[in-house]
Design an enzyme around this catalytic site. Structure first.
Site, PDB file in Angstrom:
ATOM      1  N   HIS A  50      -9.478   0.807   5.163  1.00 41.47           N
ATOM      2  CA  HIS A  50      -8.165   1.002   5.792  1.00 41.47           C
ATOM      3  C   HIS A  50      -8.341   1.892   7.022  1.00 41.47           C
ATOM      4  O   HIS A  50      -9.166   2.809   7.018  1.00 41.47           O
ATOM      5  CB  HIS A  50      -7.206   1.646   4.784  1.00 41.47           C
ATOM      6  CG  HIS A  50      -5.791   1.664   5.271  1.00 41.47           C
ATOM      7  ND1 HIS A  50      -5.336   2.595   6.165  1.00 41.47           N
ATOM      8  CD2 HIS A  50      -4.748   0.836   5.015  1.00 41.47           C
ATOM      9  CE1 HIS A  50      -4.061   2.336   6.445  1.00 41.47           C
ATOM     10  NE2 HIS A  50      -3.681   1.281   5.758  1.00 41.47           N
ATOM     11  N   SER A  97       3.481  -2.380  10.081  1.00 37.25           N
ATOM     12  CA  SER A  97       4.942  -2.304  10.211  1.00 37.25           C
ATOM     13  C   SER A  97       5.664  -3.593   9.817  1.00 37.25           C
ATOM     14  O   SER A  97       6.673  -3.942  10.421  1.00 37.25           O
ATOM     15  CB  SER A  97       5.338  -1.878  11.632  1.00 37.25           C
ATOM     16  OG  SER A  97       4.809  -0.590  11.915  1.00 37.25           O
ATOM     17  N   ASN A 151       0.868  -1.184   0.000  1.00 35.20           N
ATOM     18  CA  ASN A 151       0.000   0.000   0.000  1.00 35.20           C
ATOM     19  C   ASN A 151       0.904   1.233   0.000  1.00 35.20           C
ATOM     20  O   ASN A 151       1.517   1.547   1.019  1.00 35.20           O
ATOM     21  CB  ASN A 151      -0.889  -0.042   1.254  1.00 35.20           C
ATOM     22  CG  ASN A 151      -1.665   1.244   1.458  1.00 35.20           C
ATOM     23  OD1 ASN A 151      -1.786   2.066   0.554  1.00 35.20           O
ATOM     24  ND2 ASN A 151      -2.190   1.430   2.678  1.00 35.20           N
ATOM     25  N   GLU A 175      -5.235  -5.466  10.445  1.00 32.28           N
ATOM     26  CA  GLU A 175      -4.220  -4.443  10.654  1.00 32.28           C
ATOM     27  C   GLU A 175      -4.484  -3.724  11.978  1.00 32.28           C
ATOM     28  O   GLU A 175      -5.267  -2.759  12.016  1.00 32.28           O
ATOM     29  CB  GLU A 175      -4.265  -3.415   9.521  1.00 32.28           C
ATOM     30  CG  GLU A 175      -4.019  -3.992   8.158  1.00 32.28           C
ATOM     31  CD  GLU A 175      -3.471  -2.939   7.205  1.00 32.28           C
ATOM     32  OE1 GLU A 175      -2.336  -3.094   6.751  1.00 32.28           O
ATOM     33  OE2 GLU A 175      -4.177  -1.939   6.962  1.00 32.28           O
ATOM     34  N   GLY A 194       2.329   1.969  10.671  1.00 37.68           N
ATOM     35  CA  GLY A 194       3.223   3.112  10.529  1.00 37.68           C
ATOM     36  C   GLY A 194       3.925   3.499  11.820  1.00 37.68           C
ATOM     37  O   GLY A 194       4.523   4.570  11.906  1.00 37.68           O
ATOM     38  N   GLU A 231      -6.766   4.289   8.109  1.00 33.16           N
ATOM     39  CA  GLU A 231      -6.632   5.739   7.856  1.00 33.16           C
ATOM     40  C   GLU A 231      -7.924   6.298   7.275  1.00 33.16           C
ATOM     41  O   GLU A 231      -8.298   7.442   7.556  1.00 33.16           O
ATOM     42  CB  GLU A 231      -5.425   5.986   6.929  1.00 33.16           C
ATOM     43  CG  GLU A 231      -4.117   5.780   7.679  1.00 33.16           C
ATOM     44  CD  GLU A 231      -2.939   5.334   6.825  1.00 33.16           C
ATOM     45  OE1 GLU A 231      -2.961   5.493   5.596  1.00 33.16           O
ATOM     46  OE2 GLU A 231      -1.974   4.797   7.422  1.00 33.16           O
ATOM     47  N   LYS A 253       0.090   4.271  -0.193  1.00 32.30           N
ATOM     48  CA  LYS A 253      -0.567   5.453   0.402  1.00 32.30           C
ATOM     49  C   LYS A 253      -0.382   6.672  -0.510  1.00 32.30           C
ATOM     50  O   LYS A 253      -0.208   6.509  -1.716  1.00 32.30           O
ATOM     51  CB  LYS A 253      -0.025   5.714   1.808  1.00 32.30           C
ATOM     52  CG  LYS A 253       0.009   4.438   2.655  1.00 32.30           C
ATOM     53  CD  LYS A 253       0.153   4.711   4.119  1.00 32.30           C
ATOM     54  CE  LYS A 253       0.334   3.383   4.829  1.00 32.30           C
ATOM     55  NZ  LYS A 253       0.145   3.470   6.256  1.00 32.30           N
TER      56      LYS A 253
END
Ligand code: PEP
Length: 249
Positions: free
Chosen positions: A94, A211, A10, A166, A172, A96, A12
């Site tokens: 996701h 990560s 991904n 996730e 991240g 985010e 991003k």
């Protein structure tokens, strides 16, 4: 049952015409492996990447899609447009998108439905925050996020989609869940689905994300219920991403 592993990157909101081209060219040097390799560039680069990967074993994904089919939805991108560019997978839900753009479980489910309608495969992201993990709510959160999708499209849809577990606290942050922590949740997700359909639970591919690096991926991939990885930061480095793919065997 043997489930094929998927290693998905991904990207991003990163990249330029130039960096996208050099990243893809780096990835094209990858040797063949048994896993499926997927990359998800930002929308403007889908066409460029589609051209660059043509004839290779790399598969294209998009990072998001609208729940709407078409029309007056300024700034949105439809699943049918994505299917025009050789996209196979679409990330949906996701963390985010859930946390920064307020995507609810119901909206995520509506997106899954539309993505299916255009013949694409949703990669449904789920996972708990640190506060939720610390208060023992990890499974409750994952199950709620999955249930919203089941309520709209049924459990059989999970045979055709990919789940990405996730944990939000691992995305991240450099803090990866241990292979054992990932396995525990993946196994529970499969058990949750098995209550509705054992065959769906057996087939569904569940990726871990948070990560992931080449130094952590091989332990993760040895876990029986970890069917691959969704990789953010490390997928922007061709050598590192290739090294992760290698550990998937
Ligand atoms: C992600 O964005 O899906 C992700 C897992 O990011 P990172 O690997 O950087 O934690």
């Amino acid at each position: 049952m043997i489930r094929q592993k998927i290693v998905a990157g991904n990207w991003k909101m990163n990249g330029s015409k130039e960096s996208v081209s050099s990243l893809v060219n780096g990835l094209l040097e990858m040797e063949n492996s048994g896993s499926e390799v997927v990359i998800a560039p930002s929308f403007p680069y889908l066409s460029q990447v589609d051209g660059l990967i043509s004839g290779s074993r790399i598969v294209l994904a998009a990072q998001n899609a609208s729940q709407e089919v078409k029309g007056a939805f300024t700034g949105e991108v439809s699943a049918s447009m994505l299917s025009d560019f050789g996209v196979k997978y679409v990330l949906v839900g996701h963390s985010e998108r859930r946390s920064l753009y307020g995507e609810s479980d119901e909206l995520v489910a509506a997106k899954v439905k539309t993505i299916f309608e255009f013949g694409l495969t949703p990669m449904l992201c789920i996972g708990e925050t640190l506060a939720e993990r610390e208060s023992g709510k990890t499974l409750e959160v994952c199950e709620r996020q999955i249930q919203a999708v089941i309520d709209l499209v049924g459990v059989s849809a999970f045979e055709q989609l990919v789940v990405a577990y996730e944990p939000v606290w691992a995305i991240g942050t450099g803090l990866s869940a241990s292979a054992e922590q990932a396995q525990e949740v993946h196994q529970s997700i499969r058990a949750f689905l098995a209550k509705l359909s054992e065959s769906v639970a057996e087939k569904v591919q569940i990726l871990y994300g948070g990560s992931v690096k080449a130094s952590t991926s091989s332990a993760l991939f040895q876990m029986p219920d970890v069917d691959g990885a969704l990789v953010g930061g490390a997928s922007l480095d061709a050598k590192e991403f290739i090294a992760i793919v290698k550990t998937a065997g």
